[in-house]
Design an enzyme around this catalytic site. Structure first.
Site, PDB file in Angstrom:
ATOM      1  N   ILE A   1     -52.124 -62.747  53.096  1.00 49.73           N
ATOM      2  CA  ILE A   1     -52.773 -64.032  53.356  1.00 49.73           C
ATOM      3  C   ILE A   1     -51.713 -64.951  53.959  1.00 49.73           C
ATOM      4  CG2 ILE A   1     -54.613 -63.873  51.616  1.00 49.73           C
ATOM      5  CD1 ILE A   1     -52.949 -65.427  49.684  1.00 49.73           C
ATOM      6  N   ASP A   2     -52.170 -65.972  54.675  1.00 48.65           N
ATOM      7  CA  ASP A   2     -51.249 -66.856  55.385  1.00 48.65           C
ATOM      8  C   ASP A   2     -50.302 -67.573  54.422  1.00 48.65           C
ATOM      9  OD1 ASP A   2     -52.575 -66.204  57.727  1.00 48.65           O
ATOM     10  OD2 ASP A   2     -53.889 -67.962  57.647  1.00 48.65           O
ATOM     11  N   LYS A   3     -49.199 -68.025  54.960  1.00 48.56           N
ATOM     12  CA  LYS A   3     -48.198 -68.761  54.185  1.00 48.56           C
ATOM     13  C   LYS A   3     -48.828 -69.922  53.420  1.00 48.56           C
ATOM     14  CE  LYS A   3     -44.155 -71.763  54.797  1.00 48.56           C
ATOM     15  NZ  LYS A   3     -43.202 -72.353  55.773  1.00 48.56           N
TER      16      LYS A   3
END
Length: 304
Positions: free
Chosen positions: A137-139
């Site tokens: 998942i994105d930062k």
């Protein structure tokens, strides 16, 4: 790993080469300047300086070297562990943490923390840079991730992701009040043609993507939604919700320029994760609460 070829279009003429490359690839400006210094970038088959200004129809080549799969440092970073056995580990990733090392994020990542916690008990299928990592998942997206602690578990989980049988539910706060109570967004996602750090809905070099959303609550100028993923493309929910006119609150890439900084990134949380355990063959499911910034912003815009 394939080298990169870029052709300059009129809108990029007179742009500095480091700006052009950083906007059309995943490299930062500093990384581009280093590549130029190391003679890894050619324009029309010639070495240029980092101050070179692009010309219309210039052809640019970047020599891409494989990442060095050595030196991943085990770091004693606290993990919010929801479940662990000899095969899998389920963690709740905080907002702001990168999943695995990359240019500009060599340490302080989830992988660095996993190396310390799990020692040698991580799958090696994705190489030394991404041990145990089955999905990401994105930062600036928080929430649940499953980690494979051996190759058999990794392969079992990877098949579930490929078959779209993993239950993944995300909670998001989006701009505006969505009229319909639910909806399906079925649109292919690929790289943006002028900004390589972004993704967009496109028929060119794209992959099938499907997101189902349910409206949970209409707020003051916003809507709380629940998104269920059939596919898991990079930035999928962010791109899909933007495409129907409801970008995520706090998203400084796909949202309006006047970004909501108090959210410290997009209001997106992977709140539910369910899968078939690779050894017991039984379905297990986990839920995690919204992070503090999400909860605080929700209460702020909640209709009285």
């Amino acid at each position: 790993m394939n080298n990169i070829m870029l052709k300059v279009t009129p809108e990029w003429a007179e742009s500095r080469i480091d700006v052009f490359v950083s906007k059309n690839t995943e490299y930062s400006r500093n990384s581009v300047q280093l590549l130029i210094e190391n003679k890894k970038i050619f324009v029309n088959d010639k070495i240029v300086s980092k101050s070179y200004k692009m010309k219309d129809e210039d052809v640019l080549y970047i020599i891409v070297e494989p990442p060095k799969e050595v030196g991943i440092i085990a770091q004693n970073i606290p993990l919010d562990i929801y479940y662990e056995d000899d095969d899998v580990l389920v963690v709740n990733k905080p907002k702001g943490m990168v999943v695995h090392p990359a240019n500009g994020n060599e340490d302080g990542t989830l992988v660095n923390a996993l190396m310390y916690h799990c020692k040698d008990s991580l799958s090696g299928i994705n190489g030394e840079i991404r041990p145990g990592i089955v999905h990401r998942i994105d930062k600036d997206t928080s929430g649940l991730l499953v980690i494979a602690k051996n190759d058999i578990a990794h392969e079992h989980l990877a098949k579930q992701f490929k078959a779209h049988s993993i239950n993944r539910i995300y909670y998001a706060i989006v701009y505006g009040n969505i009229k319909n109570d639910f909806g399906d967004i079925e649109a292919p996602i690929g790289r943006h043609k002028t900004d390589r750090k972004k993704f967009c809905i496109t028929q060119t070099n794209s992959k099938y993507a499907f997101t189902h959303y349910d409206v949970i609550e209409k707020l003051n100028g916003f809507t709380l939604v629940k998104c269920k993923l059939k596919t898991g493309r990079t930035h999928q929910i962010r791109v899909h919700m933007q495409s129907i006119g409801h970008p995520l609150a706090g998203d400084n890439v796909y949202g309006p320029k006047n970004c909501i900084t108090e959210l410290k990134g997009q209001a997106l949380h992977a709140g539910v994760l369910g899968f078939i355990h690779p050894k017991t063959e039984k379905y297990i499911e986990f839920t995690s609460p919204w992070p503090q910034e999400f909860e605080k912003f929700y209460n702020k815009v909640k209709l009285k």
